[in-house]
Design a protein around this motif. Structure first.
Motif, short mmCIF file in Angstrom:
data_model
loop_
_atom_site.label_atom_id
_atom_site.label_comp_id
_atom_site.label_asym_id
_atom_site.label_seq_id
_atom_site.Cartn_x
_atom_site.Cartn_y
_atom_site.Cartn_z
N ALA A 148 -0.04 6.64 5.56
CA ALA A 148 -0.51 6.25 4.23
C ALA A 148 -0.11 4.81 3.95
CB ALA A 148 0.07 7.17 3.16
N PHE A 149 -1.05 4.02 3.45
CA PHE A 149 -0.80 2.67 2.97
C PHE A 149 -1.08 2.65 1.47
CE2 PHE A 149 -0.45 -0.45 6.52
CZ PHE A 149 -0.59 0.42 7.58
N VAL A 150 -0.16 2.13 0.69
CA VAL A 150 -0.38 1.95 -0.74
C VAL A 150 -0.21 0.47 -1.06
CG1 VAL A 150 0.36 2.53 -3.07
CG2 VAL A 150 0.41 4.29 -1.29
N PHE A 151 -1.29 -0.16 -1.52
CA PHE A 151 -1.27 -1.59 -1.83
C PHE A 151 -1.05 -1.80 -3.32
CE2 PHE A 151 -2.53 -3.54 2.14
CZ PHE A 151 -3.14 -2.49 2.83
N THR A 152 -0.15 -2.71 -3.63
CA THR A 152 0.13 -3.07 -5.02
C THR A 152 -0.03 -4.58 -5.19
OG1 THR A 152 1.74 -1.26 -5.15
CG2 THR A 152 1.78 -2.89 -6.91
N PRO A 153 -1.18 -5.05 -5.70
CA PRO A 153 -1.33 -6.48 -5.97
C PRO A 153 -0.46 -6.87 -7.16
CG PRO A 153 -3.46 -5.33 -5.86
CD PRO A 153 -2.40 -4.29 -5.98
N GLY A 154 0.03 -8.11 -7.16
CA GLY A 154 0.87 -8.57 -8.26
C GLY A 154 0.79 -10.06 -8.45
N PRO A 155 1.32 -10.57 -9.56
CA PRO A 155 1.25 -12.00 -9.85
C PRO A 155 2.12 -12.86 -8.94
CG PRO A 155 2.60 -10.87 -11.48
CD PRO A 155 1.97 -9.81 -10.64
N ALA A 156 3.20 -12.28 -8.39
CA ALA A 156 4.08 -13.03 -7.51
C ALA A 156 3.81 -12.76 -6.04
CB ALA A 156 5.55 -12.72 -7.83
N HIS A 157 3.38 -11.54 -5.74
CA HIS A 157 3.12 -11.16 -4.35
C HIS A 157 2.26 -9.91 -4.30
CE1 HIS A 157 6.76 -8.85 -5.48
NE2 HIS A 157 6.20 -7.90 -4.77
N HIS A 158 1.64 -9.69 -3.13
CA HIS A 158 1.00 -8.42 -2.83
C HIS A 158 1.97 -7.62 -1.97
CE1 HIS A 158 -2.60 -9.97 -4.51
NE2 HIS A 158 -3.01 -10.66 -3.46
N ARG A 159 1.97 -6.30 -2.18
CA ARG A 159 2.89 -5.46 -1.42
C ARG A 159 2.14 -4.25 -0.86
NH1 ARG A 159 6.36 -0.99 -2.49
NH2 ARG A 159 8.30 -1.04 -1.28
N ALA A 160 2.49 -3.88 0.36
CA ALA A 160 1.96 -2.66 0.97
C ALA A 160 3.13 -1.79 1.37
CB ALA A 160 1.10 -2.99 2.19
N ALA A 161 3.14 -0.55 0.90
CA ALA A 161 4.15 0.43 1.30
C ALA A 161 3.51 1.35 2.32
CB ALA A 161 4.64 1.22 0.10
N ILE A 162 4.16 1.52 3.47
CA ILE A 162 3.59 2.28 4.57
C ILE A 162 4.46 3.49 4.87
CG2 ILE A 162 2.94 2.24 7.03
CD1 ILE A 162 3.25 -1.03 5.17
N LEU A 163 3.84 4.65 4.90
CA LEU A 163 4.52 5.90 5.25
C LEU A 163 3.83 6.48 6.47
CD1 LEU A 163 6.50 8.27 4.60
CD2 LEU A 163 4.62 9.27 3.28
N GLU A 164 4.61 6.80 7.48
CA GLU A 164 4.03 7.37 8.69
C GLU A 164 4.83 8.59 9.11
OE1 GLU A 164 2.21 5.88 12.89
OE2 GLU A 164 4.18 5.11 12.36
N PHE A 170 8.15 1.72 5.81
CA PHE A 170 8.52 0.31 5.66
C PHE A 170 7.53 -0.33 4.71
CE2 PHE A 170 5.49 0.31 9.13
CZ PHE A 170 4.80 -0.89 9.02
N SER A 171 7.81 -1.54 4.31
CA SER A 171 6.91 -2.24 3.39
C SER A 171 6.70 -3.67 3.86
CB SER A 171 7.46 -2.22 1.96
OG SER A 171 8.64 -3.00 1.87
N ILE A 172 5.56 -4.22 3.46
CA ILE A 172 5.21 -5.61 3.76
C ILE A 172 4.82 -6.29 2.47
CG2 ILE A 172 3.79 -7.16 5.16
CD1 ILE A 172 3.01 -4.73 6.87
N SER A 173 5.33 -7.50 2.25
CA SER A 173 4.94 -8.28 1.08
C SER A 173 4.49 -9.66 1.52
CB SER A 173 6.13 -8.43 0.11
OG SER A 173 6.54 -7.18 -0.40
N VAL A 174 3.46 -10.19 0.87
CA VAL A 174 3.05 -11.56 1.08
C VAL A 174 3.14 -12.26 -0.26
CG1 VAL A 174 0.58 -11.01 0.77
CG2 VAL A 174 1.26 -13.11 1.96
N HIS A 175 3.84 -13.38 -0.30
CA HIS A 175 4.13 -14.08 -1.56
C HIS A 175 3.10 -15.18 -1.80
CE1 HIS A 175 8.12 -12.10 -1.75
NE2 HIS A 175 8.00 -12.13 -0.43
N HIS A 176 2.63 -15.28 -3.04
CA HIS A 176 1.64 -16.28 -3.39
C HIS A 176 2.28 -17.67 -3.39
CE1 HIS A 176 -0.71 -12.85 -4.36
NE2 HIS A 176 -0.13 -12.59 -5.52
#
Length: 258
Positions: free
Chosen positions: A143-159, A168-174
């Motif tokens: 499962a991937f859950v994406f949360t867009p945000g004003p400071a960064h986008h985040r994806a939480a991954i459950l396997e 684990f999670s991945i974030s990309v900062h604007h």
């Protein structure tokens, strides 16, 4: 898009609510595998953000060409059952590829509940018929859950694989609030991560079979193994390029792709 977009590996859906000035529209992307589903979801995100009229007149969009551009040569050569579909406000606006019968049967049995090995076995029997030597395994769910945000986008991954759960999670900062990273680019990046990890698991299995002197009894060919190595190398390069251009962080740590 709304605050959260979820992609679930058990049913291979990308689901999002798109809010317009007058209504909220449910958009669903279904696919044969998680990376392909995410890549098509990124296409839908771009098309809707480019022109919100896509929600009212989706037939005006050449979905087939957009999907084919997202399909790799590796998929074309070694995954002929690849397929994807797009649904807007309950209507199917695009269906590409073949091989949907199996997953449609799997989804029809649990009616939204969690898919189990028993359900997969029942669905396989319904599609293929009763076979004495039929063996079905269902050992993973992502499962991937994406949360867009004003400071960064985040994806939480459950396997969940082999009855073990990892997360684990991945974030990309604007770079700046006025210049955010495009959500579609981040979703595509996560698709590369997911596919690279899948190929790593496959190649790890090849090494195990070699160590057990059992590779010759499998249906894994040298051509498939080499093509998978090449595709993984290509994905790692794409991941590295994205990380060089953007500030990416992982929790608890960056996965190992090689």
């Amino acid at each position: 898009m709304d605050a959260k977009t979820a992609l679930r590996g058990s049913t291979l859906h990308a689901i999002s609510q798109v809010k317009t000035a007058v209504s909220t529209v449910m958009v669903v992307v279904r696919g044969q595998n998680i990376p392909g589903t995410m890549r098509m979801a990124s296409v839908v995100i771009d098309e809707i953000r480019r022109d919100a009229n896509a929600l009212k007149d989706p037939d005006a969009i050449d979905w087939d060409s957009l999907w084919r551009r997202k399909t790799s040569k590796y998929e074309n050569d070694y995954n002929r059952q690849n397929w994807v579909s797009v649904h807007i406000a309950g209507e199917t606006v695009f269906m590409g590829g073949e091989g949907r019968d199996g997953i449609a049967e799997v989804e029809a049995i649990p009616v939204g509940e969690e898919v189990t090995e028993a359900i997969v076995t029942e669905a396989a029997a319904n599609v293929l018929g009763a076979l004495e030597d039929l063996m079905v395994e269902h050992d993973s769910q992502t499962a991937f859950v994406f949360t867009p945000g004003p400071a960064h986008h985040r994806a939480a991954i459950l396997e969940r694989r082999d009855r073990k759960t990892g997360a684990f999670s991945i974030s990309v900062h604007h770079p700046t609030p006025s210049k955010p990273v495009r959500l579609s680019h981040f979703v595509s990046f996560c698709a590369d991560v997911a596919e690279a990890l899948t190929h790593k698991a496959f190649l790890d299995r090849v090494q195990e079979l070699l160590a057990e002197n059992a590779l010759s009894t499998s249906n894994i060919t040298p051509a498939l193994t080499q093509a998978t190595r090449n595709r993984r190398r290509e994905l790692i390069e794409q991941i590295d390029n994205f990380e060089q251009v953007n500030k990416v962080s992982y929790r608890p740590e960056r996965p190992t792709f090689a």
